[in-house]
Design a protein around this motif. Structure first.
Motif, short mmCIF file in Angstrom:
data_model
loop_
_atom_site.label_atom_id
_atom_site.label_comp_id
_atom_site.label_asym_id
_atom_site.label_seq_id
_atom_site.Cartn_x
_atom_site.Cartn_y
_atom_site.Cartn_z
N VAL A 47 0.85 -1.19 0.00
CA VAL A 47 0.00 0.00 0.00
C VAL A 47 0.88 1.24 0.00
O VAL A 47 1.92 1.28 0.64
N ARG A 48 0.45 2.22 -0.76
CA ARG A 48 1.14 3.50 -0.75
C ARG A 48 0.26 4.48 0.01
O ARG A 48 -0.91 4.65 -0.32
N ALA A 49 0.79 5.10 1.03
CA ALA A 49 0.05 6.16 1.73
C ALA A 49 0.27 7.43 0.92
O ALA A 49 1.08 8.28 1.24
N ALA A 50 -0.43 7.51 -0.19
CA ALA A 50 -0.18 8.56 -1.17
C ALA A 50 -0.64 9.92 -0.71
O ALA A 50 -0.04 10.92 -1.05
N VAL A 51 -1.70 9.95 0.04
CA VAL A 51 -2.27 11.24 0.42
C VAL A 51 -2.45 11.28 1.92
O VAL A 51 -3.27 10.57 2.47
N CYS A 52 -1.65 12.07 2.58
CA CYS A 52 -1.79 12.30 4.01
C CYS A 52 -2.16 13.77 4.18
O CYS A 52 -1.31 14.64 4.02
N THR A 53 -3.41 14.03 4.42
CA THR A 53 -3.94 15.38 4.39
C THR A 53 -4.64 15.72 5.69
O THR A 53 -5.57 15.02 6.09
N PRO A 54 -4.23 16.80 6.36
CA PRO A 54 -5.01 17.24 7.52
C PRO A 54 -6.36 17.75 7.05
O PRO A 54 -6.54 18.09 5.88
N ARG A 55 -7.32 17.77 7.92
CA ARG A 55 -8.68 18.26 7.65
C ARG A 55 -9.43 17.35 6.67
O ARG A 55 -10.39 17.78 6.04
N LEU A 56 -9.01 16.11 6.55
CA LEU A 56 -9.67 15.18 5.64
C LEU A 56 -11.10 14.89 6.08
O LEU A 56 -11.92 14.46 5.28
N GLU A 57 -11.42 15.17 7.34
CA GLU A 57 -12.78 14.96 7.83
C GLU A 57 -13.77 15.98 7.27
O GLU A 57 -14.98 15.81 7.37
N GLU A 58 -13.25 17.04 6.65
CA GLU A 58 -14.11 18.04 6.00
C GLU A 58 -14.50 17.53 4.62
O GLU A 58 -13.64 17.16 3.82
N ASP A 59 -15.79 17.52 4.34
CA ASP A 59 -16.29 16.95 3.09
C ASP A 59 -15.62 17.56 1.86
O ASP A 59 -15.24 16.85 0.94
N GLU A 60 -15.46 18.87 1.84
CA GLU A 60 -14.88 19.54 0.68
C GLU A 60 -13.43 19.09 0.45
O GLU A 60 -12.99 18.92 -0.69
N VAL A 61 -12.69 18.92 1.53
CA VAL A 61 -11.30 18.48 1.43
C VAL A 61 -11.25 17.05 0.91
O VAL A 61 -10.47 16.73 0.00
N LEU A 62 -12.07 16.18 1.46
CA LEU A 62 -12.10 14.78 1.03
C LEU A 62 -12.41 14.69 -0.46
O LEU A 62 -11.72 13.99 -1.21
N VAL A 63 -13.43 15.40 -0.91
CA VAL A 63 -13.81 15.35 -2.32
C VAL A 63 -12.67 15.87 -3.19
O VAL A 63 -12.31 15.24 -4.20
N ARG A 64 -12.08 16.97 -2.83
CA ARG A 64 -10.99 17.55 -3.62
C ARG A 64 -9.81 16.58 -3.74
O ARG A 64 -9.28 16.35 -4.83
N VAL A 65 -9.42 15.98 -2.63
CA VAL A 65 -8.28 15.06 -2.61
C VAL A 65 -8.59 13.80 -3.43
O VAL A 65 -7.76 13.36 -4.25
#
Length: 106
Positions: A47-65
């Motif tokens: 597995v590649r942990a390709a995206v480690c993004t803070p604020r991923l719990e925000e819907d807009e951030v999740l969708v964008r990522v």
């Protein structure tokens, strides 16, 4: 399943277990999308942990990522798998925005 990219939501041992299952069954590597990757993922070849993004719990951030990730793999069918209850609820809220890019159930 060579044309499939498993995209696993989470960064813990559950994600590692899913990635291992995809590898054992289909010999495909997965991508983890998470706020931070725990040691179970840090040194895995499955597995590649390709995206480690803070604020991923925000819907807009999740969708964008996630949309950016899908766009980066236009030759793949992106299979989205939630590995935590919070992500499952978030997928249900974001279903319309993600459905054109991913195959998933929630």
């Amino acid at each position: 399943m060579a044309g499939v990219l498993p995209v696993l939501l989470g960064g813990d041992a559950n994600v590692y277990g899913m990635a291992r299952s995809f590898w054992e069954a289909y010999r495909v590597c997965s991508v983890a999308v998470c706020q931070r990757a725990l040691p179970a993922l840090a040194h895995s070849r499955l597995v590649r942990a390709a995206v480690c993004t803070p604020r991923l719990e925000e819907d807009e951030v999740l969708v964008r990522v996630l949309v950016a990730l899908a766009r980066a793999h236009p030759d793949k069918t992106c299979l989205l798998v939630s590995c935590a209850d919070g992500y499952t609820m978030q997928l249900a809220r974001c279903r319309q925005a993600l459905a054109p890019w991913f195959r998933f159930a929630c």
